[in-house]
Design a protein around this motif. Structure first.
Motif, PDB file in Angstrom:
ATOM      1  N   HIS A  10      -1.948  -9.185  -1.196  1.00 29.68           N
ATOM      2  CA  HIS A  10      -1.183  -7.969  -1.487  1.00 29.68           C
ATOM      3  C   HIS A  10      -2.105  -6.756  -1.640  1.00 29.68           C
ATOM      4  N   PHE A  11      -3.218  -6.969  -2.319  1.00 26.47           N
ATOM      5  CA  PHE A  11      -4.183  -5.891  -2.532  1.00 26.47           C
ATOM      6  C   PHE A  11      -4.697  -5.346  -1.195  1.00 26.47           C
ATOM      7  N   LEU A  12      -5.106  -6.239  -0.294  1.00 29.19           N
ATOM      8  CA  LEU A  12      -5.672  -5.805   0.980  1.00 29.19           C
ATOM      9  C   LEU A  12      -4.607  -5.224   1.906  1.00 29.19           C
ATOM     10  N   ILE A  13      -3.399  -5.767   1.858  1.00 30.83           N
ATOM     11  CA  ILE A  13      -2.309  -5.199   2.662  1.00 30.83           C
ATOM     12  C   ILE A  13      -2.073  -3.745   2.273  1.00 30.83           C
ATOM     13  N   LYS A  14      -2.005  -3.517   0.981  1.00 26.94           N
ATOM     14  CA  LYS A  14      -1.711  -2.162   0.495  1.00 26.94           C
ATOM     15  C   LYS A  14      -2.864  -1.200   0.802  1.00 26.94           C
ATOM     16  N   GLU A  15      -4.090  -1.626   0.533  1.00 28.09           N
ATOM     17  CA  GLU A  15      -5.224  -0.729   0.761  1.00 28.09           C
ATOM     18  C   GLU A  15      -5.422  -0.459   2.250  1.00 28.09           C
ATOM     19  N   LEU A  16      -5.252  -1.475   3.080  1.00 31.74           N
ATOM     20  CA  LEU A  16      -5.348  -1.270   4.521  1.00 31.74           C
ATOM     21  C   LEU A  16      -4.261  -0.309   5.001  1.00 31.74           C
ATOM     22  N   SER A  17      -3.056  -0.481   4.481  1.00 38.37           N
ATOM     23  CA  SER A  17      -1.937   0.360   4.923  1.00 38.37           C
ATOM     24  C   SER A  17      -2.151   1.818   4.532  1.00 38.37           C
ATOM     25  N   TYR A  18      -2.702   2.034   3.342  1.00 35.57           N
ATOM     26  CA  TYR A  18      -2.966   3.421   2.959  1.00 35.57           C
ATOM     27  C   TYR A  18      -4.073   4.024   3.824  1.00 35.57           C
TER      28      TYR A  18
END
Length: 905
Positions: free
Chosen positions: A565-573
Motif C-alpha cells: 500500500h505504501f509503495l502504491i501510494k507513493e508511486l502514484s503520487y
C-alpha cells in the motif's frame, strides 16, 4: 403375477422389469440408445436393420440389444450342448474386443462353459442412475480382460423355405476386453443334438438365463460382422464412427489390429470431420493442428458394459462441477459494534440522494468505531467517554480460528463477477492473453525509480508491461524508457472508460486471485495493475500474461500488505507529478489531472447497488431493493461525484444478507473504509501508509487521514462481496523456528523474549511477531486495561491491535491535527510505537493516567529506547526496571524490535 408382486397398481418402469415375462417386445425408431433388456431374452430379430447406411455406432447399438455383461470372475459350470428345443445349440467364439467390434469363432465340437451373466444397468427406460462405485467395479472387470463372444446357429435353408432373404442367426454373450479389438475368425455349422447336463438341477428359465439369445441378422450385416479384409481386420472397421461425421481424407491409414480404445479414439478424432448437421461443425479451434476440441469426449466400450450409465453419471458430476464453478462462498457477516454506534435522529442526506453534498458532508462527525466484521478481534477505538459492557466485546478467538469461524454464504456468480484463472470463456481469451495461436503475449520489463526521504534511499520498481497495454504508458523517444503512466483529466467523460487506475496487491494467489475484471468492468477500458513481490513475479506472469505488473523491490519480499500500500501510494503520487509536468506543456492545468487510484483486495468478487424508492406519502417513507451491478457502473458513478477531488478516501459497505433499512437510510457515512477504496493521492500527499505493517494497516491509515482534516466518505448504497479464499494473503506468513526445519507449534507467547537470552529465535519479520504478540498477549503489558473500556490505552500516531478486550484511543501528535477531546479521559496505558520528532514531552504531559497505568515504548534498537525515554522525559512520571525490557524473538541479523515497559508513578 410372474414377478410375484401383490400391488395391483404396479406397472413396469424399465425393460429389465420384464424379466421372465412371455411376450414379444417391439422396438420402434432408428437407434436403440443403449437400452438394457432382461436376461430372459431368447430371440432378437434384427432383420430390419438398415444395411444401406450402416455406421459403427448404429451397428453396435443394434447388436448391443442382445448382449450381456458376463463376469469372468465366477467359476464356470460344466455343460454340454443338448436338445435344440430346450437350449439352442451354439458354438463358443472368442475375440479380444475393447471397442465393441463383433467377430465370431467356433466349431461344432467345442463345449460351452456358461458363465454367470450380469446385467449392467447402463441405461433403462425409466432410470439412468449409475453409482461411481459400480462403475469402478465394472472397470476393474474390464481391465482384467474379459471377452466378446458370439456363437452362431445357422439354420438349414430347407428348414425355412419361405424366407425371401438369407437370414443368419447368432447367439451372443458379451464380456469385455482390453486387448486387440480386431482379431477374429469365423466358422459355421448346422445344429447338433447331444446331451445337456448341468451339475445342478435348474429350471428351464434359469438355464435359459445363462445362455445368450439367438440373433437374426440380414446376410449383409452378418457378413460385415464376421468377415475380415486382406489385412485381417473386420470389415466393420472401415465404417464411419457416426452418421454426422465424414472421413477427412480418402488417403487415411488403416486401423491397426493392435489399437487400444484410446488409439481408436485418437484415430477417429484425427481422420473424421463434422458434417454441417453436427453440433461442432462451426466449433473449430483456429490455429490448431488437430481439429477436435480438447474438451470433446469420446466414450467407447463393449456392449452393455455400462457406457450410457457412465456417460449419464459423468454428465451428472460435470453438471455439479459446472454449477459449483458458478458459485462462490462469500463472507456474510453483519457489522460489528453497532451497539456502540452513536444513535442520532439527525440525518444529513435524504435516503434517495445519489451523491453527497460537500458542505453537508463536512458537518458529519467521523465515526471512529470499526464496524467491519473482519476486525471482530481488533481493539475498540474510543472517541469519547463510553460505557461498554464487557459482554459487548467478544472473547479473543484462537489464531487458527480467525478464518474458519467467519460466516459465509454460497452465492451464484453474476455476469458482472470478477474471476480467477480457472475461468475460461470465449470473451475473455484476448483479455487474459490467450490469442488464437495459443502463444503468450509478449511483454517487456521496465525500471522505474524515484527517491523517498523516509526510506533514505532511491526506490526502484519494475513494471512488466504487455505489448497490448503499452498505450497506457509514456515512453521516451528514442530509447523507449518508461517515463510515466498516462492519467486522464478530471473533466473527461466517457461511458466506456474508467478513469482511476486499479492496483491490486497480492501474494500467494496466482491461481485464486480475482484479477479477471473483464466481466466486472462490463467491457469498459480500464488500467489494472497487479502488485507482486519479486520472488513471485515469474509465477504471476505465467498465469496472467496480459496483465500489467508492478514488482516490488526484493527488500520487501518478506513485508506485509502495508509495504505494498505504501509503495502504491507513493508511486502514484510521483506519477501524478510527472503527468502534471508532461501535460502542463500541452496547456493543461495541474489541478485538472485525475488524482484518484483504486486499491482493491484480490478477493473482491461482486458488487451491488441499493435502489431506494422514496415515492411514499411521507418524506421519510422509502423502500429499497438490492441488485448486482457492474464495477464499471459503480466506479463511473463515484467518479462523477460533484466536487469529488475534495474527498481523500471513498469506499463502500461490505455486503451482508443481514443489512437492514437503518444502515442505508443515511446514504453516506464518514467512517472507516476497507477492502476496496478510491484514494486521492494528491490530498493525501503527506499521509503515508505504514510500510512495516502486516495487519490493520487500513485502520491505521484511515485514522491518519481523518486526523489530517481530510474527508473519508463511504457510499452506503454500494457494497462489495468478498470471496473466501483459503490460500495466500495473510496465510502466506508462517512463523517457525529459525534453527529447526521441523514444523512445531509456536504460541504467540513465544514471539518475544528478554534481550541477550537463549530463547529460540524465530524465522519471521520482527513487525509480524510484534503485531501478533500484542493481539493475543497485550494484557501482559497493560493489565489495568483488560476489559476496562472506560479507561483506554492512549496510542500515539498509530493504531495497533491490542486484542478485543482492550480499548485504545488514537491521538495524533501532528500540529493542527483533528483529535478527540481528552478532557475527562483517564487512560490506563500509553503506547509509543516508533515515535518520530513530532512526539514531544509537552504533548504527552497533557494527558492523565490511572495510578499504576503502564507504558510500552517500542523502538528499532536498544539505543533508540534509551534516547526516547530521555527525550520525552518519561522518567518524570514513569518508573522503569531493567527486567521490563523485551525484544521480538529474532536473531540480531533479522533486526528485532525492542520495547520497554514502565509503570505510572
Amino acid at each position: 403375477i410372474w414377478q410375484k408382486i401383490d400391488d395391483v397398481d404396479w406397472r413396469p418402469q424399465t425393460y429389465l422389469e420384464l424379466e421372465g415375462l412371455p411376450c414379444i417386445l417391439i422396438f420402434s425408431g432408428m437407434d436403440p440408445q443403449g437400452e438394457s433388456l432382461p436376461r430372459s431374452l431368447r430371440y432378437c430379430d434384427l432383420r430390419l436393420i438398415n444395411s444401406s447406411s450402416l455406421v459403427r455406432t448404429n451397428l453396435e447399438q443394434e447388436l448391443g440389444l442382445a448382449a450381456y455383461f458376463v463376469s469372468s470372475e465366477i467359476h464356470t459350470e460344466k455343460a454340454v450342448v443338448n436338445d435344440v428345443l430346450e437350449s439352442d445349440p451354439e458354438k463358443l467364439s472368442s475375440t479380444d474386443n475393447e471397442d465393441e467390434e463383433i467377430a465370431t469363432e467356433g466349431s461344432t465340437s467345442e463345449k460351452r462353459s456358461p458363465m454367470k451373466r450380469e446385467r449392467s444397468r447402463s441405461h433403462d427406460s425409466a432410470s439412468s442412475s449409475l453409482s461411481s462405485k459400480a462403475s469402478e467395479r465394472q472397470k476393474q472387470k474390464v481391465d482384467k480382460g474379459a471377452q466378446t463372444t458370439i456363437s452362431k446357429h445357422l439354420p438349414q435353408v430347407t428348414e425355412q423355405p419361405d424366407m425371401k432373404q438369407n437370414i443368419k442367426s447368432a447367439q451372443v454373450s458379451i464380456t469385455s476386453s482390453s486387448s486387440s479389438p480386431f482379431s477374429s475368425s469365423s466358422s459355421s455349422s448346422a445344429p447338433t443334438h447331444s446331451s445337456f447336463i448341468l451339475q445342478t438341477s435348474q429350471c428351464s428359465m434359469t438355464k435359459a438365463s445363462k445362455q445368450p439369445p439367438i440373433v437374426f441378422l440380414p446376410k449383409l450385416v452378418y457378413d460385415l460382422v464376421t468377415s475380415t479384409d486382406s489385412n485381417g481386420l473386420p470389415k466393420s472397421s472401415s465404417l464411419l464412427p457416426y452418421h454426422s461425421v465424414m472421413w477427412a481424407s480418402s488417403f487415411r491409414p488403416l486401423m491397426s489390429k493392435m489399437m487400444t480404445c484410446t488409439e481408436q479414439s485418437l484415430y477417429y478424432r484425427q481422420w473424421t470431420v463434422p458434417k454441417p448437421i453436427h453440433m461442432d461443425y462451426n466449433n473449430r479451434n483456429e490455429g490448431r493442428m488437430d481439429t477436435f476440441h480438447p474438451r470433446r469426449l469420446l466414450l467407447s466400450g463393449p456392449p452393455q458394459i455400462g457406457k450410457t450409465g457412465a456417460y449419464l453419471q459423468f454428465l451428472s458430476i460435470l453438471s455439479r462441477m459446472l454449477i459449483r464453478l458458478t458459485e462462490v462462498d462469500v463472507y456474510d457477516e453483519e457489522e460489528i459494534n453497532i451497539n456502540i454506534k452513536e444513535e442520532s435522529d439527525q440525518y444529513y442526506h435524504q435516503p434517495g440522494d445519489m451523491w453527497p453534498d460537500l458542505e453537508t458532508f463536512k458537518k458529519m462527525p467521523f465515526d471512529y468505531t470499526i464496524h467491519d466484521p473482519k476486525y471482530e478481534d481488533a481493539s475498540l477505538i474510543c472517541s469519547k467517554l463510553q460505557t461498554i459492557n464487557s459482554e459487548d466485546r467478544s472473547m479473543s478467538r484462537r489464531q487458527e480460528d480467525m478464518y474458519a469461524c467467519r460466516q459465509t454464504t454460497r452465492m451464484r456468480l453474476s455476469k458482472y463477477a470478477a474471476y480467477n484463472t480457472y475461468h475460461h470463456c470465449e470473451q475473455c481469451h484476448q483479455y487474459m492473453g490467450f490469442n488464437p495461436r495459443y502463444q503468450i503475449y509478449e511483454s517487456t520489463l521496465h525500471a522505474f525509480a524515484f527517491s523517498y526521504s523516509m526510506l533514505g534511499e532511491e526506490i526502484q520498481l519494475h513494471f512488466i508491461i504487455p505489448k497490448s497495454k503499452e498505450h497506457h504508458f509514456v515512453f521516451s523517444q528514442p530509447g523507449r524508457q518508461l517515463e510515466s503512466m498516462r492519467l486522464p483529466l478530471v473533466t473527461d467523460k466517457s461511458e466506456d472508460y474508467i478513469k482511476s487506475p486499479t492496483f491490486t496487491p497480492t501474494t500467494g494467489r496466482h491461481e485464486h486471485g480475482l484479477f479477471n475484471l473483464y466481466h466486472a468492468m462490463d467491457g469498459a477500458s480500464h488500467l489494472h495493475v497487479l502488485v507482486v513481490k519479486e520472488y513471485e513475479m515469474a509465477i504471476y506472469k505465467k498465469y496472467w500474461p496480459n496483465h500489467i505488473m508492478l514488482v516490488l523491490p526484493s527488500i520487501f519480499n518478506s513485508a506485509g500488505v502495508g509495504a505494498a500500500h505504501f509503495l502504491i501510494k507513493e508511486l502514484s503520487y510521483h506519477n501524478l507529478e510527472l503527468e502534471r509536468n508532461r501535460q502542463e506543456e500541452l496547456g493543461i492545468k495541474p489541478q485538472d489531472i485525475w488524482p484518484f487510484i483504486v486499491i482493491s483486495d484480490d478477493s473482491c468478487v461482486m458488487w451491488n447497488a441499493v435502489e431506494v424508492d422514496c415515492s411514499g406519502d411521507r418524506k421519510s417513507d422509502y423502500t429499497w431493493t438490492e441488485r448486482n451491478v457492474s464495477l464499471k457502473q459503480i466506479l463511473q458513478h463515484i467518479e462523477a461525484t460533484p466536487n469529488v477531488t475534495h474527498y481523500a478516501l471513498i469506499g463502500m459497505r461490505k455486503w451482508s444478507s443481514k443489512t437492514n433499512s437503518a444502515e442505508i437510510k443515511e446514504p453516506f457515512s464518514c467512517c472507516h473504509v476497507h477492502d476496496f477504496v478510491m484514494l486521492n493521492v494528491d490530498l493525501t500527499q503527506n499521509v503515508q501508509y505504514n510500510q512495516n505493517r502486516f495487519t490493520c494497516d487500513d485502520v491505521d491509515f484511515n485514522l491518519r487521514v481523518h486526523s489530517a482534516g481530510l474527508l473519508i466518505c463511504r457510499f452506503n448504497h454500494f457494497n462489495v462481496m468478498k470471496k473466501q479464499i483459503a490460500v495466500g494473503g495473510q496465510r502466506s506468513f508462517h512463523i517457525k523456528s529459525k534453527v529447526s526445519d521441523t514444523p512445531v507449534s509456536i504460541s504467540p507467547a513465544q514471539y518475544i523474549c528478554a534481550p541477550d537470552s537463549k530463547h529460540t529465535f524465530l524465522a519471521a519479520p520482527a513487525q509480524l511477531l510484534l503485531e501478533k504478540y500484542l493481539q493475543y498477549h497485550s494484557h501482559r503489558f497493560f493489565p489495568l486495561s483488560l476489559k476496562n473500556y472506560s479507561h483506554p490505552v492512549l496510542s500515539v500516531d498509530c493504531y495497533l491491535n491490542l486484542g478485543p478486550q482492550i480499548a485504545v484511543c488514537y491521538m495524533s501528535s501532528r500540529p493542527h491535527s483533528l483529535n478527540i477531546s481528552s478532557s475527562g479521559l483517564t487512560f490506563s496505558g500509553l503506547l509509543l510505537y516508533l515515535c518520530d520528532s513530532f512526539v514531544v514531552a509537552s504533548f504527552l504531559k497533557k494527558f492523565h493516567f490511572l495510578k499504576g497505568a503502564t507504558l510500552c515504548v517500542i523502538c528499532q534498537d536498544r539505543n533508540s529506547l534509551r534516547q526516547t525515554v530521555v527525550r520525552l522525559e518519561l522518567e518524570d512520571e514513569w518508573q522503569f526496571r531493567l527486567r521490563d525490557e523485551f525484544q521480538t524473538a529474532n536473531a540480531k541479523e533479522d533486526r528485532p524490535l525492542f520495547f520497554l515497559t514502565g509503570r505510572h508513578i
